[in-house]
Write an enzyme that holds these catalytic residues in place. Structure first.
Site, PDB file in Angstrom:
ATOM      1  N   GLY A 105      -8.425 -29.576  -7.896  1.00 15.16           N
ATOM      2  CA  GLY A 105      -7.763 -30.360  -6.854  1.00 15.16           C
ATOM      3  C   GLY A 105      -6.357 -29.924  -6.498  1.00 15.16           C
ATOM      4  CG  HIS A 161     -13.994 -19.264   2.177  1.00 15.19           C
ATOM      5  ND1 HIS A 161     -15.010 -19.615   1.307  1.00 15.19           N
ATOM      6  CD2 HIS A 161     -13.978 -17.913   2.209  1.00 15.19           C
ATOM      7  CE1 HIS A 161     -15.579 -18.519   0.846  1.00 15.19           C
ATOM      8  NE2 HIS A 161     -14.980 -17.472   1.369  1.00 15.19           N
TER       9      HIS A 161
HETATM   10  C1  GAR Z   1      -9.699 -23.034  -3.780  1.00 17.16           C
HETATM   11  O1  GAR Z   1      -9.312 -21.718  -4.002  1.00 17.16           O
HETATM   12  C2  GAR Z   1     -10.539 -23.143  -2.525  1.00 17.16           C
HETATM   13  O2  GAR Z   1     -10.129 -22.275  -1.518  1.00 17.16           O
HETATM   14  C3  GAR Z   1     -11.898 -22.771  -3.055  1.00 17.16           C
HETATM   15  O3  GAR Z   1     -11.983 -23.397  -4.299  1.00 17.16           O
HETATM   16  C4  GAR Z   1     -10.676 -23.504  -4.869  1.00 17.16           C
HETATM   17  C5  GAR Z   1     -10.455 -24.943  -5.241  1.00 17.16           C
HETATM   18  O4  GAR Z   1      -9.262 -25.073  -5.945  1.00 17.16           O
HETATM   19  N1  GAR Z   1     -12.933 -23.200  -2.180  1.00 17.16           N
HETATM   20  C6  GAR Z   1     -14.092 -22.571  -2.036  1.00 17.16           C
HETATM   21  O5  GAR Z   1     -14.380 -21.579  -2.665  1.00 17.16           O
HETATM   22  C7  GAR Z   1     -15.040 -23.200  -1.031  1.00 17.16           C
HETATM   23  N2  GAR Z   1     -16.121 -22.331  -0.796  1.00 17.16           N
HETATM   24  P1  GAR Z   1      -8.532 -26.476  -6.012  1.00 17.16           P
HETATM   25  O6  GAR Z   1      -9.564 -27.476  -6.536  1.00 17.16           O
HETATM   26  O7  GAR Z   1      -7.428 -26.260  -6.995  1.00 17.16           O
HETATM   27  O8  GAR Z   1      -8.053 -26.822  -4.643  1.00 17.16           O
END
Ligand code: GAR
Length: 192
Positions: free
Chosen positions: A14, A112
């Protein structure tokens, strides 16, 4: 100022949600988070949001077996009940059904970790390194039926440096994600 109510959907850590929370806490930012929803009960971001006094909910996809649409109908109902007018996917690691996409057409954003259309899907940092990319980054786009395919709203670029590992590259990209998501959301709302 009128703040647009938004729901943030997460599956894990998150950190992008936190970046949105921090932005939304500013009086001149045009959004407020009315719900943080996770499909996983162990998502660390749920606790973070709860501590900040934001309404949270887990709708565990595992309780729905292979029935993706019924899970999403429950998600949709919760988001509507919260009063949210926009959904921000922030590390929500589910492939959405056309049904949910349709419900929130032009009102659902995703972040993304690649410069789309390069490297859709998972393991983007490994893929960028393997492809010998000189540049990498992140993309905010509207969600459409095709995975990671919707209209691009904004991108941020970082260099790929000699000696980068997937982790060092991911950290460089993530720093940009945390700036790009709030800035893009602000611009998106202001031009609605
Ligand atoms: C982030 O890097 C986001 O861009 C990626 O997951 C991570 C979540 O981190 N999203 C994807 O890969 C969607 N396909 P977070 O929970 O710390 O925000």
């Amino acid at each position: 100022m009128k703040k647009t109510p938004i729901a943030v959907l997460i599956s894990g850590r998150g950190s992008n949600m936190i970046a949105l929370m921090e932005a939304c806490s500013q009086p001149d930012f045009p959004a407020e988070i009315v719900l943080v929803l996770s499909n996983r009960p162990d998502a660390a971001g749920l606790e973070t949001a709860k501590q900040a006094g934001i309404p949270t909910l887990c709708i565990d996809h595992k309780n729905f077996g292979k029935d993706r649409e019924t899970h999403e109908r429950a998600v949709d109902e919760a988001v509507r009940a919260s009063g949210a007018e926009l959904i921000c996917l922030a590390g929500y690691m589910r492939v959405l059904t056309p049904w949910l996409v349709q419900q929130w057409a032009n009102r659902m954003l995703n972040i993304h970790p690649s410069l789309l259309p390069a490297f859709p899907g998972l393991h983007t940092h490994e893929a960028a390194l393997k492809a010998g990319a000189k540049e990498h980054g992140c993309t905010i786009h509207l969600v459409t039926d095709g995975v990671d395919e919707g209209p691009i709203l904004a991108q941020a670029r970082v260099p790929v440096l000699e000696g980068d590992t997937a982790d060092t590259l991911a950290a460089r990209v993530l720093e940009q994600e945390h700036k790009l998501y709030p800035a893009t959301l602000k611009h998106f709302i202001e031009t609605l």
